[in-house]
Structures are given as structure tokens and as C-alpha cells.
Design an enzyme around this catalytic site. Sequence first.
Site, PDB file in Angstrom:
ATOM      1  NE  ARG A   1       0.586   1.731   4.217  1.00  0.00           N
ATOM      2  CZ  ARG A   1       1.850   2.061   4.214  1.00  0.00           C
ATOM      3  NH1 ARG A   1       2.473   2.264   3.074  1.00  0.00           N
ATOM      4  NH2 ARG A   1       2.536   2.199   5.338  1.00  0.00           N
TER       5      ARG A   1
ATOM      6  CG  HIS B   1       4.245   7.720  11.970  1.00  0.00           C
ATOM      7  ND1 HIS B   1       4.636   6.555  12.591  1.00  0.00           N
ATOM      8  CD2 HIS B   1       5.143   7.921  10.974  1.00  0.00           C
ATOM      9  CE1 HIS B   1       5.739   6.087  12.014  1.00  0.00           C
ATOM     10  NE2 HIS B   1       6.051   6.893  11.012  1.00  0.00           N
TER      11      HIS B   1
ATOM     12  CG  ASP C   1      -1.978   3.727  11.778  1.00  0.00           C
ATOM     13  OD1 ASP C   1      -1.026   4.424  12.192  1.00  0.00           O
ATOM     14  OD2 ASP C   1      -1.844   2.574  11.341  1.00  0.00           O
TER      15      ASP C   1
ATOM     16  N   GLY D   1       8.740   1.164   2.952  1.00  0.00           N
ATOM     17  CA  GLY D   1       7.618   1.987   3.381  1.00  0.00           C
ATOM     18  C   GLY D   1       6.349   1.725   2.600  1.00  0.00           C
TER      19      GLY D   1
ATOM     20  CG  ASP E   1       0.842  -0.430   7.183  1.00  0.00           C
ATOM     21  OD1 ASP E   1       0.545   0.712   6.799  1.00  0.00           O
ATOM     22  OD2 ASP E   1       1.883  -0.699   7.804  1.00  0.00           O
TER      23      ASP E   1
ATOM     24  CE  LYS F   1       6.460  -1.383  10.136  1.00  0.00           C
ATOM     25  NZ  LYS F   1       4.998  -1.216  10.033  1.00  0.00           N
TER      26      LYS F   1
END
Length: 548
Positions: free
Chosen positions: A54, A61, A63, A184, A235, A289
Site C-alpha cells: 500500500r 503515523h 492510525d 515503506g 497497512d 521497523k
Amino acid sequence: MAASLPIHVYTNLEDVYQNLGTSLKHAERWDNLARTFKARFGRTPAYITRAPGRVNLKGEHIDYSLFGVFPCAIERDILIACAPASDRTPGSVVVENLHKKYKPQIFAPVRKPTFGAVGEEGVPKDAVQLQAWHLDINTAELGWEGYVKAGYYGVLNHYFPLELDSYPVPVDLLVDGTVPAGSGLSSSAAMVVSSTLAFLAVNSILEDATPTKGALVEMAVENEKRVGVNSGGMDQAASVISLAGSALYVSFFPKLCAEPIPLPGPQPDSPDLPSAIFVCANSLVVSDKAVHAKYQYNLRVVESLGAARVLAVRLGVEVGTREKITLRGVMARFMNEPLDHIDEDVRKVKDGLKRMVKEVECLRPDGAEDGDQLGVTLETMIEWSGMGDELFKDVYLSWVEVEATHFQLYKRAMHCYTEALRVLKFRDVCLTIASSPTTYQGMSAFEALGVLMNESQESCAQFYECTGPEVDELTKLALEAGAYGSRVTGAGWGGCIVSLVDESQVDSFIARMKEGYGPYHGLEGEALQEVIFATKPSSGVCVYKFTE
């Protein structure tokens, strides 16, 4: 509602292809995956599952603070061919990857005892209470198979309760992915979602239990926590629920809702309207991450939660003793929003956001100017929370590892509230064009969206501090190359940017980006297409079932 729809299980590949976009040779790729599976495992796969990556157009940042976001699925995806294996231990998994750098893996779930917590019905800490499914996932040195295991966990926990003494079938998996890892574009969520789908499919759960898309999103969010990432759900929602040709306005408060929003461009009744397309460009700085979460991604989660707790105290908002209230929750209580409504009232949310942008100034340290240190120490944050050291650390820090000398409560809250407002403005432009295509003349619609994208990039760089020098350079180059707007997308700290570009100028835009960005020099053909490419909004997850 889109989240309540069932997951598509197709038996005709033409039905699959027509919803996937145009940039990939879909038939060739799916056929190659099926043929390779048969060559390696000696039989035709029973299913191929698909989960797209997506691109987040707006709402970076926010959600996990429960504010709405505006992503869309892209054409690049994770495909997994799968089939039950009859000659192995129940529940065992053999997973291979078409990409040679990912080595084959074999694993199986086991049952292990868990232990009661101190104070839980008087049970001693070391007393055995029950058994739980267990799969080894090393989050410190995360291998690619960790995301497959994460997807497996959700299926085990939801559909194979231990009290029934049942095991899933053994399964063979073959993975093919075109979403660049660490870029990303949510390759990790796509892998977890596609893996979850594969285990659901081979165990006949998709057709027998018919879980909804919303249920799959919730399961996938929980699954990704197994690899050490506290995702907010954007996501997974984009990968699962998206529709071709549209973005997705995903809201999380008071519950998960997803609304397809047509993007500006030619329509059947207005074919002469200008057209723009999104171009993704990879900075080639890998954003991992799971590895860097303690001082990047997970730290931002803690800072946002800490900002919400302190803001609630300063605004006189009531919060439960152990409640991890979000910035969205603070706004709802401060603005006296009814909590029994099904869908959010967008107009009231806008009014609330405008108010909170002003109220958040109370998080700025006394006398601090914009160029000063705007963060506070852990000791100060705890003092401001009014909770006491032991309780604060237990509620906010015991479940996640973070590293910081200063916690940026003011900056994180300011970004979240202003970014949430920009999401709704972006949504408004798209809806206005969909209902009245002539409202915006010429390129003005794309210019309006571009301004909002640029403002988002500035906020991500200055207030959320999640971009990085390479990303900042790329967005600057994109604007110089003619983009209407450009911004970081995904977790940040490297990864990709997304730019809105006139469709007729895509080739020249990519040529200028190649010329201007050093790491692109020397890249040609497929190598260049791997790092910078145009994409149209794709559909979300689907499953193809092979028939006799």
C-alpha cells in the site's frame, strides 16, 4: 460497508486480473508461480493468495492514535501458492521463496505451558494454568519466515482452540513478492496478510467459516505484533479492503470503518478531465521497523500515548487508572462526542481537530520557543501524567522497549492533530470532484492535493521526525521535477516517498529523478523500475482456488 464484505475466492483468473491494475504481467507471473510450485512440491497448488502493498497518500503515523488515514493498495503484491501436504506431521510448514536470497524454512507449532500472573485469582507466578500455541520468532534477528509464522499465529489462536485438541493440516508454501522490503510500502503487512490467508485457505476456513475483510484486518494487526511491531491497522486495512481505482478512507474510532473514495481523474461521464498518477520512489535506505523500533516506530507510539495522557490531565479529561487513552480518545471526551454512534461525524471531527490544534500548546514546556528543546525527560513526563513512577512504567513501558533522553509530547501531538485535519481536507477534495467534476478547473484539483501532501511532508520532518536526509532530498527533487506534491510514505526513516504527477509527464519525471538522485545513477531497465515506478490504485486481497 466494505469491511463487512467476505474475502473474494475466485476460480477464474480473468476475474482476478481485471482488478489488479495494469503495470505487471499478471498472467505470466501467476502461471510461473503455479508451475514452480508443482516443480518443487510435485503437485499443483490448491490456492494462490494475494495481498498488495500500500501507499499512504495522507495520514502518516496517526492510525495508532485512532485518527483516520487515506491509503490505497498498489499493484505490487505478495503472492503465496499453497497446498496441504498429506505425508507430514500435522501443522508442519515448509515455506520457500522464488527469490534466492530467502532460504527455505521448515517449522511447526507446538503447545507450551503458560503461567498465571501474580494476583490473578491468587495464582502464584510460576503456576501452570494452560497451554498455548508457540512458534519461535526471533524479533532481534528477524528472518523473512517470521512474517509467515506471524500469519500462522492468528489462524492457530482463532480457529484451533487447544481445548478441542485439533491441529491444522501440514502445508507447503511458495512465496513471490514484488513489494520492495523496507521501502515503506508495507511489504511486512502484505506478507503477514497473504500468509494468514494461505493458512485460512488450506484449512478450508475461508469457505467454511467465511471471515469478513474486517475480521482479517483485525487478525492481521494482532499477528504483526508477533514480530515486534505495534501497528495501528492502516497497512492491513489498505491491503485487505481497497477497491481498484479508489483510495480508502479508514477510520478507527469508535470502530474500524473503511470507505472507498474515488480519486480525481477521467470518469465515464467526464473522459476529458486531466489525469494524474502516483509515483513511488525508494530512497534505498532500508526502514526495518522491527530492528529500529525502540528509538523510532515504537518510541513514537509511546510518545503519542504519553502525550494523550498528559493532555487529558491538563484539559481535565477523565481517564481510567490504567487506561492507555489515545489522542483521538482525548478529543472525543473533551468535545463531548457521543460514544454510542456507529460512524464518526466528519464535520464534528473537523471542528474538534481545529480546537485541539490550539489546546495542544499546553504540552509545550514553559517558555520554550520553536527552536528550543521541546521534549521532556522521562521523569518530567511521569510527573506530568500524575500517575507515579511505578504505575506509569507498568502501563506505558512494560510492554514495549524504547530508548530516548527526551520524549517529544508536544511535537507528536501537534503532528497527529494537524495531519488528521489534512486527511479530511484531502478526502473533501476527492469527494467534491467525484460529485462535481467541474468544480476544480484544469489542474487545480491536483494542485490542491499536492499542497496537502507537501504540508504533510513538512510536518513529518519537523514534528514527527520520521523522514531522514535521503527522503527529504527525494521529495525536494520530486517537486523540482514537476510533481504537484511529494511526501514520505510508510514508517519513514528511509523507505519510499509518493509523488502526485501529471500522467503525461511520468516518463520525464522519472528521468529527472534518476538524474538528480545519486543512488539511481547507473540503474536501467528493470533495476530502475524496482526503485521508482508509477502505480494506479489496486484492489485488495483475493484468493484464487485451483479446480480439477
